[in-house]
Design an enzyme around this catalytic site. Structure first.
Site, PDB file in Angstrom:
ATOM      1  N   HIS A 180       0.813  -1.214   0.000  1.00  0.00           N
ATOM      2  CA  HIS A 180       0.000   0.000   0.000  1.00  0.00           C
ATOM      3  C   HIS A 180       0.853   1.274   0.000  1.00  0.00           C
ATOM      4  CE1 HIS A 180       0.525  -0.156   4.480  1.00  0.00           C
ATOM      5  NE2 HIS A 180       0.463   1.160   4.356  1.00  0.00           N
ATOM      6  N   ASP A 210       0.122  -7.592   1.414  1.00  0.00           N
ATOM      7  CA  ASP A 210       0.526  -6.199   1.540  1.00  0.00           C
ATOM      8  C   ASP A 210       2.048  -6.057   1.547  1.00  0.00           C
ATOM      9  OD1 ASP A 210      -0.034  -3.470   1.687  1.00  0.00           O
ATOM     10  OD2 ASP A 210       0.198  -3.447   3.864  1.00  0.00           O
ATOM     11  N   GLY A 284       3.557   6.478   7.841  1.00  0.00           N
ATOM     12  CA  GLY A 284       4.934   6.655   7.416  1.00  0.00           C
ATOM     13  C   GLY A 284       5.829   5.551   7.937  1.00  0.00           C
ATOM     14  N   ASN A 285       5.408   4.892   9.041  1.00  0.00           N
ATOM     15  CA  ASN A 285       6.136   3.728   9.547  1.00  0.00           C
ATOM     16  C   ASN A 285       5.910   2.494   8.688  1.00  0.00           C
ATOM     17  OD1 ASN A 285       5.915   5.063  12.665  1.00  0.00           O
ATOM     18  ND2 ASN A 285       7.748   3.848  12.198  1.00  0.00           N
ATOM     19  N   SER A 286       4.842   2.505   7.895  1.00  0.00           N
ATOM     20  CA  SER A 286       4.483   1.329   7.106  1.00  0.00           C
ATOM     21  C   SER A 286       5.651   0.856   6.260  1.00  0.00           C
ATOM     22  CB  SER A 286       3.290   1.641   6.199  1.00  0.00           C
ATOM     23  OG  SER A 286       2.141   1.899   6.961  1.00  0.00           O
ATOM     24  N   GLY A 358      -7.824 -24.952  -8.660  1.00  0.00           N
ATOM     25  CA  GLY A 358      -8.429 -24.629  -9.941  1.00  0.00           C
ATOM     26  C   GLY A 358      -9.939 -24.757  -9.925  1.00  0.00           C
ATOM     27  N   VAL A 359     -10.565 -24.432  -8.776  1.00  0.00           N
ATOM     28  CA  VAL A 359     -12.021 -24.500  -8.685  1.00  0.00           C
ATOM     29  C   VAL A 359     -12.563 -23.214  -8.074  1.00  0.00           C
ATOM     30  CG1 VAL A 359     -12.118 -27.020  -8.471  1.00  0.00           C
ATOM     31  CG2 VAL A 359     -11.908 -25.606  -6.401  1.00  0.00           C
TER      32      VAL A 359
END
Length: 451
Positions: A180, A210, A284-286, A358-359
């Site tokens: 993000h 993320d 901002g720490n992300s 695959g279902v």
């Protein structure tokens, strides 16, 4: 008649000195000429002729020396008392204690409750530990600025969009951050702790976890040491380093503890497993590191929860949109053990290779099962052509009831089992079809092959 022999006469001042018990307390130490000293004079007795004694009569006369002695003795006793109190307090407080006062309102009276927490002699070393962690890890933490292309009809320009943090993970210039932080950016700039700035290339990103990986062409990089998040315990030291609110506060260090482990929170992409901490995490720490006491990165900070609803929540997963309770001290980080394989896939492929059957399925509840006379499980709505499920003979209308011997009644339960496998592994699927229960082997395919 009166007894007036020499033994009953008033004792003179020179004779009183013979009765003093503390020669050390002389009158020379007493200062002040206005003190009205007194000295007790032995009593004289009178006896009537009948042989009965009268009440003794005591006489006093001024004596500065005697009162000086009394004052000196009083002062010394007070000094001894203060010394004794100080020694007792020192013994009780041996090993240094910290007091915590809690105020409780009991009716009209306020009660103060003191609780004492023993502090070890190595408390200063704890602060030194955090300082050393900051010195070791900070050079591996970067600031990330993003810009987006904006067009107004007369031309286009890059407009600053946001900022975040990242972690240098090797000397080749690979940097891990949050998806993000860089999602939708037209330009990404990495700011190193030594002041150098470099344009960054987006290697790959994964919205489900993320996570994103960047690369810069730079020398003399100091990669962070990655730890083992499986060894974490609640109460362990947790240090967060990053750039809250942008470059102005670059390299901010906050400390707390590991508040919780294995926080299974629901996202738009399924359940996510996070570390909870009370170390201060701000916008901002992300993408920055969560570090243990050994200076190892054990998590990648991703979510800060300030409210369980509304715009005050920095919530890239969309986890807390249904409630509205303000909270404090709740930050979350992606465990590094779960991030490592994602990072490796992003560097190797540019995307995350996940195993899949695959279902497409729908959950069959108890109510659905009773209404349609089918078992509780996962109803297969569609089978991808050429997938492992297709090759194993699964068909639309089948109901999956178990995988590898474990009952599955929800999509999350199925995903949890599959995520423990790798692409190419084979799983055993138990399913219901037209009143019959059967099983088959399904080879897991790569999510990159999904159409």
């Amino acid at each position: 008649m009166d007894f007036e022999n020499e033994q009953n006469k008033n004792i003179g001042e020179n004779e009183i000195d013979n009765f003093r018990t503390d020669d050390a307390l002389g009158s020379d130490d007493i200062k002040g000429e206005n003190i009205d000293d007194t000295q007790e004079i032995p009593a004289t007795y009178s006896v009537e002729e009948s042989g009965t004694y009268t009440t003794p009569r005591v006489e006093f006369r001024s004596n500065k020396k005697s009162l000086g002695k009394m004052v000196k003795r009083f002062r010394r006793r007070m000094l001894v008392s203060f010394v004794a109190v100080a020694l007792i307090a020192a013994l009780i407080g041996g090993g240094t204690v910290a007091g915590i006062m809690k105020y409780t309102n009991l009716g009209q009276q306020t009660q103060v409750i003191n609780r004492y927490l023993p502090l070890s002699s190595s408390d200063n070393s704890n602060f030194n530990l955090i300082a050393n962690i900051a010195k070791i890890v900070s050079p591996s933490v970067v600031g990330i600025d993003t810009s987006v292309s904006y067009s107004n009809g007369f031309g286009s320009a890059l407009v600053p969009e946001g900022s975040g943090s990242g972690i240098i993970i090797d000397s080749q210039g690979y940097i891990v951050t949050n998806n993000h932080v860089v999602d939708g950016a037209s330009k990404i700039t990495v700011n190193l702790s030594d002041g150098r700035k470099f344009p960054a290339q987006l290697i790959g990103k994964d919205s489900k976890t993320d996570l994103a990986v960047l690369k810069i062409n730079a020398t003399n990089l100091i990669p962070a040491k990655l730890g083992d998040s499986s060894k974490l315990e609640v109460g362990d030291l947790a240090v967060a380093i990053g750039n809250p609110l942008g470059e102005s506060f670059a390299g901010t260090v906050t400390a707390g503890i590991i508040s919780g482990l294995n926080r299974n929170l629901q996202s738009d992409y399924g359940p996510v497993n996070l570390i909870q901490t009370d170390a201060a995490i701000n916008p901002g720490n992300s993408g920055g590191p969560l570090v243990n006491s050994n200076g190892e990165v054990v998590g990648i900070t991703s979510v800060k929860l300030t409210s369980t609803g509304g715009s005050d929540t920095q919530d890239p997963f969309g986890m807390f949109q249904s409630q509205g309770t303000p909270v404090e001290g709740m930050g979350f980080a992606i465990p590094i053990n779960e991030a490592k394989p994602i990072i490796d896939d992003l560097i190797k492929h540019g995307y995350v290779e996940r195993p899949m059957m695959g279902v497409s399925v729908q959950e069959v509840t108890q109510q659905d099962a009773a209404q349609y006379n089918i078992p509780v499980g996962l109803y297969i709505a569609q089978v991808q052509q050429g997938s492992g499920a297709d090759e194993a003979g699964l068909q639309p209308g089948d109901v999956i009831t178990a995988v590898d011997g474990t009952k599955v009644q929800t999509f999350d339960a199925l995903q949890s089992i599959i995520s423990k496998h790798k692409v190419g592994d084979t799983i055993t699927v138990t399913f219901w079809r037209n009143g019959r229960t059967m099983s088959t082997k399904v080879k897991l395919m790569s999510s990159s092959n999904a159409q």
